[in-house]
Design a protein around this motif. Sequence first.
Motif, PDB file in Angstrom:
ATOM      1  N   LEU A  96       0.815  -1.022   0.107  1.00  0.00           N
ATOM      2  CA  LEU A  96       0.064  -0.005  -0.026  1.00  0.00           C
ATOM      3  C   LEU A  96       0.890   1.333  -0.022  1.00  0.00           C
ATOM      4  O   LEU A  96       1.804   1.559   0.873  1.00  0.00           O
ATOM      5  N   GLY A  97       0.478   2.171  -0.887  1.00  0.00           N
ATOM      6  CA  GLY A  97       1.258   3.738  -0.807  1.00  0.00           C
ATOM      7  C   GLY A  97       0.568   4.433   0.153  1.00  0.00           C
ATOM      8  O   GLY A  97      -0.327   3.902   1.017  1.00  0.00           O
ATOM      9  N   LYS A  98       1.083   5.569   0.196  1.00  0.00           N
ATOM     10  CA  LYS A  98       0.992   6.452   1.438  1.00  0.00           C
ATOM     11  C   LYS A  98      -0.480   6.788   1.763  1.00  0.00           C
ATOM     12  O   LYS A  98      -1.311   6.449   2.786  1.00  0.00           O
ATOM     13  N   THR A  99      -1.352   7.109   0.658  1.00  0.00           N
ATOM     14  CA  THR A  99      -2.675   7.510   0.754  1.00  0.00           C
ATOM     15  C   THR A  99      -3.478   6.076   0.972  1.00  0.00           C
ATOM     16  O   THR A  99      -4.421   6.090   1.824  1.00  0.00           O
ATOM     17  N   ALA A 100      -3.338   5.050   0.310  1.00  0.00           N
ATOM     18  CA  ALA A 100      -3.972   3.792   0.459  1.00  0.00           C
ATOM     19  C   ALA A 100      -3.758   3.472   1.886  1.00  0.00           C
ATOM     20  O   ALA A 100      -4.771   2.674   2.639  1.00  0.00           O
ATOM     21  N   LEU A 101      -2.621   3.505   2.425  1.00  0.00           N
ATOM     22  CA  LEU A 101      -2.298   3.012   3.747  1.00  0.00           C
ATOM     23  C   LEU A 101      -3.047   3.798   4.988  1.00  0.00           C
ATOM     24  O   LEU A 101      -3.620   3.012   5.937  1.00  0.00           O
ATOM     25  N   GLU A 102      -3.030   5.292   4.827  1.00  0.00           N
ATOM     26  CA  GLU A 102      -3.978   6.040   5.645  1.00  0.00           C
ATOM     27  C   GLU A 102      -5.295   5.661   5.496  1.00  0.00           C
ATOM     28  O   GLU A 102      -5.919   5.402   6.434  1.00  0.00           O
ATOM     29  N   ARG A 103      -5.870   5.415   4.369  1.00  0.00           N
ATOM     30  CA  ARG A 103      -7.153   4.915   4.332  1.00  0.00           C
ATOM     31  C   ARG A 103      -7.506   3.614   4.875  1.00  0.00           C
ATOM     32  O   ARG A 103      -8.448   3.208   5.534  1.00  0.00           O
ATOM     33  N   PHE A 104      -6.414   2.785   4.796  1.00  0.00           N
ATOM     34  CA  PHE A 104      -6.663   1.384   5.234  1.00  0.00           C
ATOM     35  C   PHE A 104      -6.598   1.528   7.022  1.00  0.00           C
ATOM     36  O   PHE A 104      -7.442   0.617   7.466  1.00  0.00           O
ATOM     37  N   ARG A 105      -5.700   2.205   7.447  1.00  0.00           N
ATOM     38  CA  ARG A 105      -5.680   2.586   9.001  1.00  0.00           C
ATOM     39  C   ARG A 105      -6.953   3.205   9.607  1.00  0.00           C
ATOM     40  O   ARG A 105      -7.548   2.631  10.531  1.00  0.00           O
ATOM     41  N   GLN A 106      -7.617   3.772   8.640  1.00  0.00           N
ATOM     42  CA  GLN A 106      -8.845   4.702   9.165  1.00  0.00           C
ATOM     43  C   GLN A 106      -9.960   3.732   9.034  1.00  0.00           C
ATOM     44  O   GLN A 106     -10.925   3.853   9.779  1.00  0.00           O
ATOM     45  N   GLN A 107     -10.199   2.869   7.982  1.00  0.00           N
ATOM     46  CA  GLN A 107     -11.327   2.222   7.841  1.00  0.00           C
ATOM     47  C   GLN A 107     -11.322   0.751   8.039  1.00  0.00           C
ATOM     48  O   GLN A 107     -12.374   0.114   8.637  1.00  0.00           O
ATOM     49  N   LYS A 108     -10.308   0.168   7.945  1.00  0.00           N
ATOM     50  CA  LYS A 108     -10.056  -1.339   8.161  1.00  0.00           C
ATOM     51  C   LYS A 108      -9.719  -1.682   9.632  1.00  0.00           C
ATOM     52  O   LYS A 108     -10.373  -2.744  10.066  1.00  0.00           O
ATOM     53  N   MET A 109      -9.007  -0.887  10.511  1.00  0.00           N
ATOM     54  CA  MET A 109      -8.315  -1.329  11.596  1.00  0.00           C
ATOM     55  C   MET A 109      -8.854  -0.223  12.655  1.00  0.00           C
ATOM     56  O   MET A 109      -8.355   0.952  12.250  1.00  0.00           O
ATOM     57  N   SER A 110      -9.094  -0.720  13.954  1.00  0.00           N
ATOM     58  CA  SER A 110      -8.788   0.398  14.900  1.00  0.00           C
ATOM     59  C   SER A 110      -8.076  -0.342  15.886  1.00  0.00           C
ATOM     60  O   SER A 110      -7.908  -1.484  16.169  1.00  0.00           O
ATOM     61  N   MET A 111      -7.446   0.616  16.837  1.00  0.00           N
ATOM     62  CA  MET A 111      -6.541   0.048  18.018  1.00  0.00           C
ATOM     63  C   MET A 111      -6.809   0.854  19.307  1.00  0.00           C
ATOM     64  O   MET A 111      -7.319   1.835  19.248  1.00  0.00           O
ATOM     65  N   VAL A 112      -6.981  -0.118  20.351  1.00  0.00           N
ATOM     66  CA  VAL A 112      -7.162   0.102  21.916  1.00  0.00           C
ATOM     67  C   VAL A 112      -5.845  -0.045  22.272  1.00  0.00           C
ATOM     68  O   VAL A 112      -5.578  -1.061  22.707  1.00  0.00           O
ATOM     69  N   PHE A 113      -5.502   0.971  23.070  1.00  0.00           N
ATOM     70  CA  PHE A 113      -4.029   0.960  23.887  1.00  0.00           C
ATOM     71  C   PHE A 113      -4.210   0.592  25.513  1.00  0.00           C
ATOM     72  O   PHE A 113      -4.885   0.943  26.058  1.00  0.00           O
ATOM     73  N   GLN A 114      -2.971   0.387  25.767  1.00  0.00           N
ATOM     74  CA  GLN A 114      -2.955   0.124  27.219  1.00  0.00           C
ATOM     75  C   GLN A 114      -3.260   1.185  28.129  1.00  0.00           C
ATOM     76  O   GLN A 114      -3.972   1.162  29.266  1.00  0.00           O
ATOM     77  N   ARG A 115      -2.645   2.357  27.806  1.00  0.00           N
ATOM     78  CA  ARG A 115      -2.767   3.467  28.488  1.00  0.00           C
ATOM     79  C   ARG A 115      -3.813   4.499  27.893  1.00  0.00           C
ATOM     80  O   ARG A 115      -3.764   5.641  28.239  1.00  0.00           O
ATOM     81  N   PHE A 116      -4.768   4.025  27.174  1.00  0.00           N
ATOM     82  CA  PHE A 116      -6.087   4.776  27.045  1.00  0.00           C
ATOM     83  C   PHE A 116      -5.976   5.455  25.733  1.00  0.00           C
ATOM     84  O   PHE A 116      -6.921   5.374  25.108  1.00  0.00           O
ATOM     85  N   GLY A 117      -4.925   6.234  25.776  1.00  0.00           N
ATOM     86  CA  GLY A 117      -4.591   7.271  24.427  1.00  0.00           C
ATOM     87  C   GLY A 117      -5.902   8.364  24.205  1.00  0.00           C
ATOM     88  O   GLY A 117      -5.856   8.817  23.230  1.00  0.00           O
ATOM     89  N   LEU A 118      -6.355   8.742  25.426  1.00  0.00           N
ATOM     90  CA  LEU A 118      -7.149   9.723  25.436  1.00  0.00           C
ATOM     91  C   LEU A 118      -6.642  11.007  25.295  1.00  0.00           C
ATOM     92  O   LEU A 118      -5.629  11.343  25.989  1.00  0.00           O
TER      93      LEU A 118
END
Length: 409
Positions: free
Chosen positions: A94-116
């Motif tokens: 994936l190129g830069k634009t496609a990777l950004e779209r992939f991260r936004q739409q395909k995967m979400s991440m929940v972190f140990q320290r909440f990340g709020l």
Amino acid sequence: MSKIEVRNVYKIFGSHPSRWLDAARSGMSKEELLSKSGHTLGLRDISLSIEEGSIFVIMGLSGSGKSTLIRHFNRLIEPSAGQILVDGEDVLSLGKTALERFRQQKMSMVFQRFGLFPHRSVIENAAYGLRVQGTGKRERRERAQHWLEQVGLAGFENQYPHQLSGGMQQRVGLARALATDAEILLMDEAFSALDPLIRREMQDQLLQLQAQLDKTIVFITHDLDEALRLGNRIAILKDGELIQEGTPEDILLSPANDYVQAFLQDVNRGKVLNATHACAEPSLTLTMRTRPAHAVERMAALNFKYAAVLDGKRLSGILTREAGERAMRDGARDVARYVEDMASVPATAGLDEVLGRMLRSTEPLAVTGENEEFLGLLSRSKVVELVTPALEQSDEEHDAAGAVENHAA
């Protein structure tokens, strides 16, 4: 169907990882690689298949490579070699634009320290991923509100993170991940910073949500109890290498080596394994229409004192060899009138519950599934063996196991 495929992934941290890739492939140890090159082996030849709609747990001690691996899935870390496929697409291509779209739409991440974000309200934090996606203000507020309600935070929308407990902050993080409607959730030690009671509540919350949503969840933990409770499958890493992968039952019943066995020492097996793991083999079933002579002949051949009697797939009861012989003397055409009631336990009953039933009664027990479908007869000796695999059985356990085991002496 596989949602994520990890194929022969290597990760070497350092200024010139490609120079040392062949050494890692040839089996050079992590310590030797570091001493000779100043490079650190993060992952060595990792291959995994993660099924769609499953909770896949990756576990190991600190430094095992588990967090490094999960960050490869959305390319927060680039591998030194190998492939990461999501729905058959090579993420590394994936190129830069496609990777950004992939991260936004395909995967979400929940972190140990909440990340709020401390300066944003709860609902603004929950809506943040939607904002990044470009969702309109009204829609993102409605969706954020919906997921806050789903995780039990209705009424806290206008609070700020510092006004919430740790467990509540993690619920905001979970709502934020769910609000984007991503197909894959990456959860990196998401509950490890929480107190044990809150951690258990969050595990319950995740399992309840997963039952409704059927997401693909990759969950990182160092806690085997948590892994066994949540995972459909578990992968155990050590020093960047995959040591064992399988179902919770696979790992509990057949640990690959001493390293895995050490993880299992304090696990309450009775809460992980259930009644289906303790069904006797071989088993014998009859039907209500079975001829008495045939029933007695089959029980005698296997040296059984009794057999389960079915009506279709459902359990009707039990026929003892004595009752079968009596039916023969009476000239009965089938065994139907000689079948006695039989106690049963559901397949989902934990072995700790089953063991309690065993110690209160010496009557035989059947294991049943949905709609009373017969799955097998409980082996009392197998229950004791599974619950206390590494301990000498007490006299009481021996007595319970042998009291009415189906195999007659």
